[in-house]
Design a protein around this motif. Structure first.
Motif, mmCIF file in Angstrom:
data_model
loop_
_atom_site.group_PDB
_atom_site.id
_atom_site.type_symbol
_atom_site.label_atom_id
_atom_site.label_comp_id
_atom_site.label_asym_id
_atom_site.label_seq_id
_atom_site.Cartn_x
_atom_site.Cartn_y
_atom_site.Cartn_z
ATOM 1 N N PRO A 136 39.848 44.617 47.276
ATOM 2 C CA PRO A 136 39.696 43.186 47.558
ATOM 3 C C PRO A 136 38.934 42.494 46.425
ATOM 4 O O PRO A 136 37.866 42.958 46.008
ATOM 5 C CB PRO A 136 38.891 43.175 48.870
ATOM 6 C CG PRO A 136 39.207 44.480 49.514
ATOM 7 C CD PRO A 136 39.364 45.460 48.388
ATOM 8 N N THR A 137 39.489 41.406 45.923
ATOM 9 C CA THR A 137 38.922 40.735 44.750
ATOM 10 C C THR A 137 38.643 39.268 45.055
ATOM 11 O O THR A 137 39.550 38.544 45.473
ATOM 12 C CB THR A 137 39.896 40.824 43.556
ATOM 13 O OG1 THR A 137 40.166 42.196 43.286
ATOM 14 C CG2 THR A 137 39.307 40.179 42.317
ATOM 15 N N PRO A 138 37.403 38.791 44.855
ATOM 16 C CA PRO A 138 37.100 37.368 45.062
ATOM 17 C C PRO A 138 37.932 36.491 44.135
ATOM 18 O O PRO A 138 38.173 36.856 42.969
ATOM 19 C CB PRO A 138 35.606 37.269 44.708
ATOM 20 C CG PRO A 138 35.086 38.661 44.815
ATOM 21 C CD PRO A 138 36.222 39.562 44.458
ATOM 22 N N LYS A 139 38.368 35.354 44.615
ATOM 23 C CA LYS A 139 39.187 34.447 43.805
ATOM 24 C C LYS A 139 38.429 33.937 42.583
ATOM 25 O O LYS A 139 39.035 33.553 41.583
ATOM 26 C CB LYS A 139 39.674 33.268 44.656
ATOM 27 C CG LYS A 139 40.567 33.675 45.824
ATOM 28 C CD LYS A 139 41.743 34.530 45.353
ATOM 29 C CE LYS A 139 42.601 35.004 46.525
ATOM 30 N NZ LYS A 139 43.643 35.961 46.083
ATOM 31 N N VAL A 198 26.932 39.260 30.718
ATOM 32 C CA VAL A 198 28.275 38.873 30.264
ATOM 33 C C VAL A 198 29.305 39.121 31.364
ATOM 34 O O VAL A 198 30.193 38.288 31.604
ATOM 35 C CB VAL A 198 28.661 39.652 28.984
ATOM 36 C CG1 VAL A 198 30.140 39.427 28.633
ATOM 37 C CG2 VAL A 198 27.787 39.221 27.804
ATOM 38 N N LEU A 199 29.199 40.267 32.036
ATOM 39 C CA LEU A 199 30.156 40.601 33.084
ATOM 40 C C LEU A 199 30.095 39.579 34.224
ATOM 41 O O LEU A 199 31.135 39.128 34.729
ATOM 42 C CB LEU A 199 29.877 42.006 33.615
ATOM 43 C CG LEU A 199 30.879 42.559 34.634
ATOM 44 C CD1 LEU A 199 32.269 42.673 34.033
ATOM 45 C CD2 LEU A 199 30.413 43.923 35.153
ATOM 46 N N CYS A 200 28.895 39.218 34.643
ATOM 47 C CA CYS A 200 28.750 38.223 35.708
ATOM 48 C C CYS A 200 29.277 36.856 35.257
ATOM 49 O O CYS A 200 29.885 36.117 36.051
ATOM 50 C CB CYS A 200 27.285 38.101 36.139
ATOM 51 S SG CYS A 200 26.664 39.551 37.004
ATOM 52 N N TRP A 201 29.069 36.519 33.997
ATOM 53 C CA TRP A 201 29.593 35.252 33.460
ATOM 54 C C TRP A 201 31.120 35.261 33.482
ATOM 55 O O TRP A 201 31.752 34.283 33.899
ATOM 56 C CB TRP A 201 29.062 35.051 32.045
ATOM 57 C CG TRP A 201 29.508 33.762 31.415
ATOM 58 C CD1 TRP A 201 28.938 32.529 31.565
ATOM 59 C CD2 TRP A 201 30.620 33.580 30.529
ATOM 60 N NE1 TRP A 201 29.628 31.586 30.833
ATOM 61 C CE2 TRP A 201 30.668 32.213 30.184
ATOM 62 C CE3 TRP A 201 31.576 34.433 29.989
ATOM 63 C CZ2 TRP A 201 31.629 31.678 29.328
ATOM 64 C CZ3 TRP A 201 32.556 33.912 29.135
ATOM 65 C CH2 TRP A 201 32.578 32.558 28.811
ATOM 66 N N LEU A 202 31.709 36.375 33.057
ATOM 67 C CA LEU A 202 33.173 36.477 33.035
ATOM 68 C C LEU A 202 33.772 36.441 34.435
ATOM 69 O O LEU A 202 34.817 35.828 34.668
ATOM 70 C CB LEU A 202 33.603 37.771 32.336
ATOM 71 C CG LEU A 202 33.481 37.820 30.816
ATOM 72 C CD1 LEU A 202 33.669 39.242 30.310
ATOM 73 C CD2 LEU A 202 34.501 36.891 30.163
ATOM 74 N N ASP A 262 26.768 40.679 43.974
ATOM 75 C CA ASP A 262 28.079 40.687 44.630
ATOM 76 C C ASP A 262 28.652 42.104 44.640
ATOM 77 O O ASP A 262 28.547 42.833 43.655
ATOM 78 C CB ASP A 262 29.036 39.729 43.916
ATOM 79 C CG ASP A 262 30.305 39.481 44.700
ATOM 80 O OD1 ASP A 262 31.201 40.355 44.664
ATOM 81 O OD2 ASP A 262 30.419 38.427 45.342
ATOM 82 N N ILE A 263 29.278 42.486 45.757
ATOM 83 C CA ILE A 263 29.811 43.841 45.900
ATOM 84 C C ILE A 263 30.853 44.156 44.824
ATOM 85 O O ILE A 263 30.976 45.297 44.368
ATOM 86 C CB ILE A 263 30.421 44.037 47.324
ATOM 87 C CG1 ILE A 263 30.837 45.495 47.538
ATOM 88 C CG2 ILE A 263 31.583 43.097 47.552
ATOM 89 C CD1 ILE A 263 29.702 46.462 47.540
ATOM 90 N N TYR A 264 31.600 43.140 44.390
ATOM 91 C CA TYR A 264 32.620 43.357 43.358
ATOM 92 C C TYR A 264 31.966 43.781 42.036
ATOM 93 O O TYR A 264 32.419 44.715 41.372
ATOM 94 C CB TYR A 264 33.447 42.085 43.152
ATOM 95 C CG TYR A 264 34.622 42.281 42.199
ATOM 96 C CD1 TYR A 264 35.865 42.674 42.679
ATOM 97 C CD2 TYR A 264 34.480 42.072 40.831
ATOM 98 C CE1 TYR A 264 36.942 42.862 41.819
ATOM 99 C CE2 TYR A 264 35.540 42.257 39.963
ATOM 100 C CZ TYR A 264 36.769 42.647 40.456
ATOM 101 O OH TYR A 264 37.818 42.837 39.599
ATOM 102 N N VAL A 294 30.445 47.825 37.967
ATOM 103 C CA VAL A 294 29.410 48.486 37.178
ATOM 104 C C VAL A 294 29.365 49.974 37.496
ATOM 105 O O VAL A 294 29.231 50.826 36.603
ATOM 106 C CB VAL A 294 28.043 47.820 37.399
ATOM 107 C CG1 VAL A 294 26.934 48.631 36.732
ATOM 108 C CG2 VAL A 294 28.044 46.387 36.864
ATOM 109 N N ARG A 295 29.479 50.307 38.784
ATOM 110 C CA ARG A 295 29.493 51.718 39.191
ATOM 111 C C ARG A 295 30.653 52.466 38.533
ATOM 112 O O ARG A 295 30.485 53.569 38.005
ATOM 113 C CB ARG A 295 29.610 51.823 40.719
ATOM 114 C CG ARG A 295 29.767 53.257 41.240
ATOM 115 C CD ARG A 295 29.892 53.259 42.761
ATOM 116 N NE ARG A 295 31.052 52.534 43.231
ATOM 117 C CZ ARG A 295 32.271 53.064 43.364
ATOM 118 N NH1 ARG A 295 32.476 54.338 43.047
ATOM 119 N NH2 ARG A 295 33.279 52.340 43.806
#
Length: 542
Positions: A11-14, A233-237, A244-246, A251-252
């Motif tokens: 499941p991926t947030p929009k 950077v990842l959170c910005w992208l 957030d779980i995503y 990261v995991r």
């Protein structure tokens, strides 16, 4: 599935499908614009009356002229071959973004040197400048697919890497049409042929400016111990918070992937070379090289670099007529690339498009070769009008373009950007890009001689290679659509190849459900403990 729906591994947030990731991919793809332009403009520039007059092409024999044209075109591919290898070193030590900055600077230097050529100085500045420009585009062709692939959510990775291919086609479209424009609007003087050489600087300049804005690959930052910057950077992208779980799951997955390959391969500049001892790594390097062999074996770069020669063999004569036909070829390629980018690559998939493209393209090449064999249009004097057979041959040429463009044109770049693990991704992409430019060099270097000696046999040669590619893809290349980069090892280990994607996607979805269920249980337990602690504190207080 529809155009706006994606096959996701979880499941991926929009919010993940946002303007930032698309813009970074688009800016990096200015590199593809300069590559596409350079690949397209040179063939028709060499046919401009002003260029042939200034460098006295008329005094040369057909074989000597073919050799000269082949050298002008092919030194670019030779430079690109070495540039794609140099990119491995710059990528390892400096990262994806700084590497792009370096290679576009080298390209601009080469493009500037070309402008110094003249009848008095000779062709030496053009040849030297094309070597440097080749080094620049070779390095960029290595970096951009890796960069885009590493910042992409899995469900739209093909689409984002496809922007690179779209940039290539837009650059090519301008390259195909610019000489038609200068030949019909400008007098045949030095300025007429200098303009196409000068236009190279536009997409290169845009990339140079854009490289200041785009972010470094978060996966490269994680791999080099810059976790705080990488997470930022990842959170910005992704346009998500670190909690957030995503983001936690991504990261995991990156950490697990890095840990696994640190144990099996190790860190260091030379460690990925040691990984080449592993059969599974060798196999993917072989697949990458073969995909580009078959891509070039379709005949595309013979057409890109020598389109006037190709259309003359079908019976199209006259400079402007040849340029116009070439320009329409560029339009067809660009329109179909948009269709491939928006719909086909991530919804239809990689394998199926390769099958369709090779089958249809081969049939078209057989027809064109048979027409030339029977009618011999290139060897006859013509009044400029095509026979019905010639019209049919032109139709099948454009039909070949329709089959090739949404299949073999960009798909090998997408697959190669996806299929390597983190520790071998830079080296793997360097190998793939080097293979592309090596086979590109072979085609560009020998196409003029092939048309002189083989005539219609050139088309039969390309048609045969496309048939062989069908067998190769069926048995050797799994579908990589929607598979996370960290799961590629598992994909290539599954047999049979044609069912690998289906099997792995099912396993990934089951694993994600289990992870979320465990996370929910842990969260519920933590909430229960907190509630008990709060109750105890209240009791003590009373």
């Amino acid at each position: 599935m529809t155009l706006l729906e994606f096959k996701e591994d979880r499941p991926t947030p929009k919010a993940v499908y946002n303007w930032r990731v698309y813009t970074c991919a688009a800016v990096a793809s200015f590199a593809a614009c300069m590559i596409g332009y350079d690949s397209a403009f040179i063939g028709t520039t060499l046919a401009l009356p002003s260029f042939t007059k200034e460098f006295d092409f008329a005094s040369k024999s057909p074989s000597a002229l073919a050799l000269l044209q082949a050298n002008i075109v092919s030194v670019y591919q030779a430079g690109a071959f070495f540039g794609s290898l140099f990119a491995y070193a710059t990528s390892y030590f400096l990262g994806r973004r700084k590497s792009l900055f370096i290679f576009v600077t080298v390209f601009i230097l080469g493009a500037g040197i070309m402008l110094a050529a003249s009848g008095e100085r000779g062709l030496a500045p053009i040849i030297a400048g094309r070597v440097l420009a080749g080094i620049g585009v070779g390095g960029a062709s290595n970096m951009v697919p890796i960069y885009i692939s590493e910042l992409s959510p899995p469900a739209i990775r093909g689409r984002l890497v496809g922007i690179y291919e779209l940039g290539w086609q837009i650059g090519g479209l301008v390259g195909f049409w610019i000489n038609y424009g200068v030949n019909t609007t400008l007098p045949p003087n030095r300025s007429q042929w200098l303009i196409p050489f000068g236009v190279q600087l536009i997409p290169a300049g845009l990339l140079l400016i854009g490289a200041v804005w785009i972010k470094e690959s978060p996966r490269w930052l994680f791999a080099n111990g810059k976790r705080e910057e990488a997470l930022k950077v990842l959170c910005w992208l992704r346009n998500l918070e670190p909690s957030d779980i995503y983001i936690i799951e991504e990261v995991r997955a990156i950490d697990e992937d890095l840990e696994r390959y640190t144990k099996s391969v190790g860190k260091g500049f030379w460690k990925p070379f040691l990984a080449l001892k592993q059969p599974k790594v060798q196999w993917r390097f072989f697949l990458g090289g073969m995909l580009f062999l078959f891509q070039n074996g379709s005949g595309i770069n013979a057409i890109n670099y020598y389109s006037p020669t190709v259309f003359r063999s079908i019976g199209i004569t006259g400079t402007n007529t040849g340029f116009l036909t070439t320009g329409i070829f560029g339009v067809v390629k660009t329109v179909l690339t948009v269709v491939w980018l928006l719909y086909l690559v991530d919804l239809v998939g990689r394998r199926r498009m390769l099958f369709i493209g090779a089958t249809g393209g081969s049939l078209c090449m057989w027809f064109i070769g048979a027409y030339i064999k029977i009618a011999g249009p290139g060897s006859k004097q013509s009044d400029g009008k095509l026979t019905p057979g010639g019209i049919a041959a032109v139709f099948f040429f454009y039909l070949w373009t329709a089959f090739y463009t949404p299949s073999w044109n960009g798909t090998p770049w997408v697959v190669n950007s996806e299929m390597f693990d983190h520790n071998t991704r830079s080296l793997g992409q360097a190998s793939a890009a080097a293979n592309n430019w090596f086979w590109n060099f072979i085609i560009s270097r020998f196409t003029p001689q092939m048309f002189l000696k083989m005539e219609y046999g050139v088309y039969f040669f390309f048609a045969s290679l496309m048939i062989i590619s069908i067998v190769f893809v069926w048995f050797c290349v799994p579908e990589t659509k929607s598979i996370p980069l960290e799961a590629m090892d598992r994909l290539f280990a599954i047999k049979p190849t044609h069912r690998a994607n289906e099997i792995l996607m099912r396993d990934l979805q089951l694993e994600d459900e289990e992870f979320r269920r465990n996370a929910s249980v842990e969260r519920s337990s933590a909430e229960d403990e907190k509630e008990k602690l709060d109750t105890l504190q209240k009791t003590v207080s009373v």
